[in-house]
Design an enzyme around this catalytic site. Structure first.
Site, PDB file in Angstrom:
ATOM      1  N   LYS A 110      93.863  83.379 115.597  1.00 10.60           N
ATOM      2  CA  LYS A 110      92.881  84.784 115.843  1.00 10.60           C
ATOM      3  C   LYS A 110      92.499  84.571 117.463  1.00 10.60           C
ATOM      4  CE  LYS A 110      89.579  87.443 115.135  1.00 10.60           C
ATOM      5  NZ  LYS A 110      88.362  86.769 115.680  1.00 10.60           N
ATOM      6  N   ASP A 111      92.072  83.334 117.758  1.00 10.66           N
ATOM      7  CA  ASP A 111      91.652  83.152 119.084  1.00 10.66           C
ATOM      8  C   ASP A 111      92.953  82.578 119.786  1.00 10.66           C
ATOM      9  OD1 ASP A 111      88.467  83.772 119.142  1.00 10.66           O
ATOM     10  OD2 ASP A 111      89.216  82.647 117.216  1.00 10.66           O
TER      11      ASP A 111
ATOM     12  N   MET B  83      89.843  88.413 109.905  1.00  9.57           N
ATOM     13  CA  MET B  83      88.687  87.936 109.527  1.00  9.57           C
ATOM     14  C   MET B  83      87.886  87.435 110.734  1.00  9.57           C
ATOM     15  SD  MET B  83      88.945  86.408 105.853  1.00  9.57           S
ATOM     16  CE  MET B  83      89.527  87.265 104.519  1.00  9.57           C
TER      17      MET B  83
ATOM     18  N   GLY C  30      89.091  82.698 106.926  1.00 15.65           N
ATOM     19  CA  GLY C  30      89.971  82.201 107.972  1.00 15.65           C
ATOM     20  C   GLY C  30      89.551  80.652 108.093  1.00 15.65           C
ATOM     21  N   HIS C  31      88.378  80.294 108.135  1.00 17.79           N
ATOM     22  CA  HIS C  31      87.958  79.068 108.502  1.00 17.79           C
ATOM     23  C   HIS C  31      88.321  78.093 107.436  1.00 17.79           C
ATOM     24  CE1 HIS C  31      84.596  81.238 110.541  1.00 17.79           C
ATOM     25  NE2 HIS C  31      84.902  80.502 111.568  1.00 17.79           N
TER      26      HIS C  31
ATOM     27  N   SER D 183      83.630  85.867 111.979  1.00 13.56           N
ATOM     28  CA  SER D 183      82.231  86.007 111.440  1.00 13.56           C
ATOM     29  C   SER D 183      81.576  87.405 112.169  1.00 13.56           C
ATOM     30  CB  SER D 183      81.558  84.685 112.146  1.00 13.56           C
ATOM     31  OG  SER D 183      82.059  83.782 111.834  1.00 13.56           O
ATOM     32  N   ARG D 184      81.969  87.715 113.255  1.00 12.94           N
ATOM     33  CA  ARG D 184      81.436  89.102 113.854  1.00 12.94           C
ATOM     34  C   ARG D 184      81.658  90.077 113.134  1.00 12.94           C
ATOM     35  NH1 ARG D 184      82.496  85.838 119.078  1.00 12.94           N
ATOM     36  NH2 ARG D 184      80.379  85.606 119.989  1.00 12.94           N
TER      37      ARG D 184
ATOM     38  N   GLY E   2      92.448  78.213 114.913  1.00  8.97           N
ATOM     39  CA  GLY E   2      93.140  79.607 114.390  1.00  8.97           C
ATOM     40  C   GLY E   2      93.615  80.312 115.599  1.00  8.97           C
TER      41      GLY E   2
END
Ligand code: AMP
Length: 282
Positions: A149-150, A184, A36-37, A186-187, A147
Protein backbone atom coordinates in the site's frame (compact mmCIF):
# COMPACT_ATOMS: atom_id res chain seq x y z
CA UNK A 1 0.48 -11.99 24.43
CA UNK A 2 2.68 -9.46 26.19
CA UNK A 3 2.52 -5.68 25.97
CA UNK A 4 5.86 -3.89 26.39
CA UNK A 5 6.20 -0.10 26.72
CA UNK A 6 9.87 0.31 27.56
CA UNK A 7 12.64 0.28 24.94
CA UNK A 8 15.02 -1.38 27.34
CA UNK A 9 12.59 -4.22 28.08
CA UNK A 10 11.82 -4.63 24.38
CA UNK A 11 15.49 -4.95 23.48
CA UNK A 12 16.21 -7.31 26.41
CA UNK A 13 13.31 -9.54 25.32
CA UNK A 14 14.54 -9.56 21.70
CA UNK A 15 18.16 -10.27 22.67
CA UNK A 16 17.16 -13.13 24.94
CA UNK A 17 14.87 -14.61 22.28
CA UNK A 18 17.54 -14.42 19.57
CA UNK A 19 20.15 -15.93 21.90
CA UNK A 20 17.86 -18.86 22.59
CA UNK A 21 17.59 -19.48 18.83
CA UNK A 22 14.13 -18.03 18.19
CA UNK A 23 13.43 -16.04 15.03
CA UNK A 24 11.55 -12.74 15.24
CA UNK A 25 9.21 -11.08 12.73
CA UNK A 26 8.43 -7.39 13.18
CA UNK A 27 5.29 -5.63 11.90
CA UNK A 28 5.58 -1.86 12.42
CA UNK A 29 2.25 0.02 12.56
CA UNK A 30 0.72 3.26 13.75
CA UNK A 31 -2.31 1.44 15.17
CA UNK A 32 -6.05 1.78 14.45
CA UNK A 33 -5.57 -1.65 12.96
CA UNK A 34 -7.56 -3.03 10.03
CA UNK A 35 -7.44 -6.15 7.85
CA UNK A 36 -4.41 -4.80 5.93
CA UNK A 37 -2.37 -4.71 9.13
CA UNK A 38 -3.73 -8.11 10.21
CA UNK A 39 -2.66 -9.63 6.89
CA UNK A 40 0.91 -8.48 7.58
CA UNK A 41 0.69 -10.13 11.02
CA UNK A 42 -0.64 -13.40 9.58
CA UNK A 43 2.22 -13.50 7.09
CA UNK A 44 4.65 -12.77 9.94
CA UNK A 45 3.07 -15.55 12.03
CA UNK A 46 3.76 -18.05 9.23
CA UNK A 47 7.40 -16.99 8.98
CA UNK A 48 8.89 -16.67 12.48
CA UNK A 49 8.82 -18.13 16.00
CA UNK A 50 7.88 -14.78 17.54
CA UNK A 51 5.77 -11.98 16.09
CA UNK A 52 6.34 -8.47 17.43
CA UNK A 53 3.91 -5.71 16.41
CA UNK A 54 4.80 -2.12 17.19
CA UNK A 55 2.04 0.45 17.61
CA UNK A 56 3.50 3.93 17.58
CA UNK A 57 2.22 7.13 15.96
CA UNK A 58 5.60 8.47 14.97
CA UNK A 59 5.52 12.26 15.42
CA UNK A 60 8.63 12.98 13.31
CA UNK A 61 7.10 11.59 10.11
CA UNK A 62 4.23 14.12 10.21
CA UNK A 63 4.61 17.61 8.75
CA UNK A 64 3.53 20.72 10.72
CA UNK A 65 0.08 20.94 9.07
CA UNK A 66 -0.64 17.22 8.91
CA UNK A 67 -2.96 15.02 10.95
CA UNK A 68 -0.73 13.99 13.91
CA UNK A 69 -3.15 15.33 16.53
CA UNK A 70 -6.26 13.79 15.04
CA UNK A 71 -4.71 10.50 13.85
CA UNK A 72 -7.25 7.81 14.92
CA UNK A 73 -6.43 5.64 17.95
CA UNK A 74 -7.96 2.55 19.57
CA UNK A 75 -5.37 0.75 21.67
CA UNK A 76 -7.80 -1.65 23.33
CA UNK A 77 -9.31 -2.72 20.00
CA UNK A 78 -5.81 -3.03 18.52
CA UNK A 79 -4.63 -5.32 21.33
CA UNK A 80 -7.64 -7.59 20.80
CA UNK A 81 -6.95 -7.76 17.07
CA UNK A 82 -3.28 -8.58 17.64
CA UNK A 83 -4.27 -11.32 20.06
CA UNK A 84 -6.74 -12.77 17.54
CA UNK A 85 -3.98 -13.40 14.97
CA UNK A 86 -1.47 -14.86 17.42
CA UNK A 87 0.91 -11.95 18.00
CA UNK A 88 3.42 -12.59 20.80
CA UNK A 89 4.47 -9.06 21.76
CA UNK A 90 2.89 -5.66 21.16
CA UNK A 91 5.43 -2.88 21.62
CA UNK A 92 3.67 0.37 22.60
CA UNK A 93 6.27 2.99 23.50
CA UNK A 94 5.43 6.65 24.16
CA UNK A 95 7.00 9.44 22.04
CA UNK A 96 9.10 10.46 25.07
CA UNK A 97 10.38 6.87 25.35
CA UNK A 98 11.63 6.85 21.75
CA UNK A 99 12.56 10.52 21.42
CA UNK A 100 13.90 11.58 24.81
CA UNK A 101 15.30 15.07 25.39
CA UNK A 102 18.45 15.77 23.37
CA UNK A 103 17.53 13.26 20.66
CA UNK A 104 19.31 14.47 17.51
CA UNK A 105 20.11 11.57 15.19
CA UNK A 106 18.31 10.74 11.95
CA UNK A 107 18.60 8.21 9.14
CA UNK A 108 17.95 9.52 5.63
CA UNK A 109 17.71 7.88 2.20
CA UNK A 110 18.45 10.50 -0.44
CA UNK A 111 17.18 10.26 -4.02
CA UNK A 112 14.08 8.08 -3.99
CA UNK A 113 12.59 10.06 -1.09
CA UNK A 114 12.44 13.25 -3.17
CA UNK A 115 9.75 12.13 -5.64
CA UNK A 116 6.05 11.16 -5.31
CA UNK A 117 4.98 11.50 -1.63
CA UNK A 118 8.40 12.94 -0.76
CA UNK A 119 7.83 15.95 -3.02
CA UNK A 120 4.95 17.24 -0.89
CA UNK A 121 6.13 15.73 2.43
CA UNK A 122 9.82 16.70 2.52
CA UNK A 123 10.62 15.30 6.01
CA UNK A 124 8.28 12.35 5.96
CA UNK A 125 10.59 9.57 4.81
CA UNK A 126 13.42 10.67 7.07
CA UNK A 127 10.97 10.28 9.94
CA UNK A 128 10.05 6.82 8.66
CA UNK A 129 13.61 5.58 8.16
CA UNK A 130 14.66 6.92 11.55
CA UNK A 131 11.84 5.19 13.45
CA UNK A 132 12.18 1.97 11.46
CA UNK A 133 15.93 1.87 12.21
CA UNK A 134 15.19 2.35 15.89
CA UNK A 135 12.55 -0.39 15.81
CA UNK A 136 15.02 -2.74 14.09
CA UNK A 137 17.56 -2.07 16.86
CA UNK A 138 14.98 -2.58 19.60
CA UNK A 139 13.25 -5.69 18.26
CA UNK A 140 16.18 -7.36 16.42
CA UNK A 141 13.97 -8.97 13.76
CA UNK A 142 15.00 -11.61 11.24
CA UNK A 143 12.08 -10.47 9.08
CA UNK A 144 10.17 -7.20 8.86
CA UNK A 145 6.82 -6.92 7.07
CA UNK A 146 5.59 -3.84 5.20
CA UNK A 147 2.55 -3.30 2.99
CA UNK A 148 2.73 -2.55 -0.73
CA UNK A 149 0.00 0.00 0.00
CA UNK A 150 2.89 2.33 0.87
CA UNK A 151 4.88 1.34 -2.19
CA UNK A 152 7.43 4.14 -1.97
CA UNK A 153 7.95 3.51 1.75
CA UNK A 154 8.68 -0.14 1.00
CA UNK A 155 11.23 0.85 -1.67
CA UNK A 156 12.87 3.36 0.69
CA UNK A 157 13.15 0.79 3.48
CA UNK A 158 14.56 -1.85 1.14
CA UNK A 159 17.17 0.71 0.01
CA UNK A 160 18.05 1.59 3.62
CA UNK A 161 18.40 -2.06 4.64
CA UNK A 162 20.80 -2.71 1.75
CA UNK A 163 22.75 0.53 2.21
CA UNK A 164 23.16 0.19 5.99
CA UNK A 165 23.60 -3.61 6.04
CA UNK A 166 20.75 -4.34 8.43
CA UNK A 167 20.90 -8.13 8.99
CA UNK A 168 17.27 -8.89 8.18
CA UNK A 169 14.88 -9.60 5.33
CA UNK A 170 12.17 -7.17 4.23
CA UNK A 171 8.95 -8.82 3.11
CA UNK A 172 6.34 -6.86 1.12
CA UNK A 173 2.66 -7.80 1.41
CA UNK A 174 0.08 -7.04 -1.35
CA UNK A 175 -2.55 -4.35 -0.74
CA UNK A 176 -5.68 -5.48 1.12
CA UNK A 177 -8.78 -3.73 -0.26
CA UNK A 178 -12.39 -3.16 0.74
CA UNK A 179 -14.95 -5.05 -1.37
CA UNK A 180 -15.41 -1.92 -3.54
CA UNK A 181 -11.66 -1.72 -4.25
CA UNK A 182 -10.66 1.06 -1.84
CA UNK A 183 -7.24 0.26 -0.34
CA UNK A 184 -7.69 -0.19 3.41
CA UNK A 185 -6.15 2.60 5.47
CA UNK A 186 -6.55 3.93 9.01
CA UNK A 187 -7.18 7.32 7.38
CA UNK A 188 -10.31 6.01 5.58
CA UNK A 189 -12.03 6.63 8.93
CA UNK A 190 -11.80 10.36 8.14
CA UNK A 191 -13.92 10.08 4.99
CA UNK A 192 -17.45 11.53 5.20
CA UNK A 193 -20.17 9.60 3.33
CA UNK A 194 -19.87 11.42 0.00
CA UNK A 195 -16.11 11.19 -0.16
CA UNK A 196 -16.22 7.57 0.97
CA UNK A 197 -18.53 6.87 -1.98
CA UNK A 198 -16.02 8.51 -4.37
CA UNK A 199 -12.90 6.92 -2.84
CA UNK A 200 -13.04 3.63 -4.85
CA UNK A 201 -12.62 5.74 -8.04
CA UNK A 202 -8.86 5.78 -7.38
CA UNK A 203 -8.58 2.03 -7.74
CA UNK A 204 -11.04 2.01 -10.66
CA UNK A 205 -8.91 4.56 -12.52
CA UNK A 206 -5.72 2.57 -11.84
CA UNK A 207 -7.44 -0.60 -13.05
CA UNK A 208 -8.51 1.26 -16.20
CA UNK A 209 -4.86 2.22 -16.83
CA UNK A 210 -3.83 -1.39 -16.38
CA UNK A 211 -6.45 -2.49 -18.92
CA UNK A 212 -5.21 0.08 -21.44
CA UNK A 213 -1.64 -1.10 -20.78
CA UNK A 214 -2.53 -4.74 -21.37
CA UNK A 215 -4.26 -3.73 -24.62
CA UNK A 216 -0.89 -2.43 -25.84
CA UNK A 217 -0.90 1.21 -24.69
CA UNK A 218 2.66 1.50 -23.36
CA UNK A 219 3.08 5.27 -23.23
CA UNK A 220 3.44 6.44 -19.65
CA UNK A 221 2.23 10.03 -20.11
CA UNK A 222 -0.87 8.90 -22.00
CA UNK A 223 -1.78 6.35 -19.33
CA UNK A 224 -1.41 8.97 -16.58
CA UNK A 225 -3.56 11.35 -18.61
CA UNK A 226 -6.23 8.64 -18.96
CA UNK A 227 -6.26 8.14 -15.16
CA UNK A 228 -6.61 11.87 -14.60
CA UNK A 229 -9.53 12.06 -17.05
CA UNK A 230 -11.28 9.12 -15.37
CA UNK A 231 -10.99 10.76 -11.95
CA UNK A 232 -12.27 14.09 -13.26
CA UNK A 233 -15.20 12.36 -14.91
CA UNK A 234 -16.22 10.13 -12.00
CA UNK A 235 -15.45 11.90 -8.70
CA UNK A 236 -18.24 14.15 -7.50
CA UNK A 237 -16.74 15.54 -4.25
CA UNK A 238 -14.05 18.22 -4.12
CA UNK A 239 -10.72 16.66 -4.93
CA UNK A 240 -7.23 17.49 -6.06
CA UNK A 241 -4.74 15.17 -7.74
CA UNK A 242 -1.35 15.45 -6.03
CA UNK A 243 0.45 13.12 -8.42
CA UNK A 244 -0.09 10.33 -10.92
CA UNK A 245 3.14 8.66 -12.01
CA UNK A 246 4.49 5.46 -13.50
CA UNK A 247 7.70 4.17 -11.94
CA UNK A 248 10.03 1.25 -12.42
CA UNK A 249 8.81 -1.25 -9.79
CA UNK A 250 12.31 -2.25 -8.74
CA UNK A 251 14.32 0.95 -8.39
CA UNK A 252 11.52 3.52 -8.35
CA UNK A 253 12.84 5.61 -11.23
CA UNK A 254 10.20 7.46 -13.21
CA UNK A 255 9.21 6.11 -16.63
CA UNK A 256 8.27 9.08 -18.77
CA UNK A 257 7.92 7.51 -22.22
CA UNK A 258 7.51 3.89 -23.28
CA UNK A 259 7.08 1.35 -20.48
CA UNK A 260 9.52 -1.49 -21.04
CA UNK A 261 10.42 -2.67 -17.51
CA UNK A 262 8.02 -3.98 -14.81
CA UNK A 263 6.19 -0.81 -13.79
CA UNK A 264 3.82 0.44 -11.11
CA UNK A 265 1.36 3.29 -11.44
CA UNK A 266 1.10 5.38 -8.26
CA UNK A 267 -1.40 8.01 -7.29
CA UNK A 268 -2.08 10.49 -4.46
CA UNK A 269 -5.37 12.36 -4.30
CA UNK A 270 -6.78 14.80 -1.75
CA UNK A 271 -10.43 13.87 -1.42
CA UNK A 272 -11.97 16.68 0.61
CA UNK A 273 -9.56 16.98 3.56
CA UNK A 274 -8.27 13.40 3.32
CA UNK A 275 -5.13 12.44 1.45
CA UNK A 276 -5.39 8.99 -0.15
CA UNK A 277 -2.67 7.00 -1.91
CA UNK A 278 -2.90 3.88 -4.02
CA UNK A 279 -0.87 1.99 -6.60
CA UNK A 280 -1.14 -0.90 -9.02
CA UNK A 281 1.41 -3.07 -10.77
CA UNK A 282 0.87 -2.75 -14.52
P1 AMP B 1 0.36 2.29 9.06
O1 AMP B 1 -0.25 1.89 10.35
O2 AMP B 1 -0.57 3.01 8.15
O3 AMP B 1 1.70 3.01 9.24
O4 AMP B 1 0.72 0.95 8.29
C1 AMP B 1 1.52 -0.04 8.88
C2 AMP B 1 1.87 -1.06 7.85
O5 AMP B 1 0.70 -1.65 7.32
C3 AMP B 1 2.63 -0.45 6.65
O6 AMP B 1 3.65 -1.35 6.24
C4 AMP B 1 1.56 -0.34 5.61
O7 AMP B 1 2.04 -0.37 4.27
C5 AMP B 1 0.72 -1.58 5.91
N1 AMP B 1 -0.63 -1.41 5.37
C6 AMP B 1 -1.49 -0.40 5.63
N2 AMP B 1 -2.61 -0.55 4.92
C7 AMP B 1 -2.47 -1.67 4.18
C8 AMP B 1 -3.28 -2.37 3.22
N3 AMP B 1 -4.49 -1.93 2.89
N4 AMP B 1 -2.79 -3.49 2.69
C9 AMP B 1 -1.56 -3.94 3.01
N5 AMP B 1 -0.76 -3.35 3.90
C10 AMP B 1 -1.19 -2.24 4.47
Amino acid sequence: MQQINSSQQMQAFALESRRSGKSIALVPTMGFLHEGHLELMRKAREKADLVVVSIFINPIQFGPNEDLDRYPRDLEGDLNKCQSVGVDVVFTPTPQELYPDHFQTTVAVSDITKVLCGASRPHHFQGVTTIVSKLFNLTLPNFAFFGEKDFQQLAVIRRMVIDLNFPLEIIGVPIVRESDGLAMSSRNAYLPTRERADAPELYKALTYAKELFSQGNKNSAKLCQAVSEQLNKNIESDFKIEYIGIYDSLNLTQIKDTILAPATILIAVHLGKTRLIDNLQL
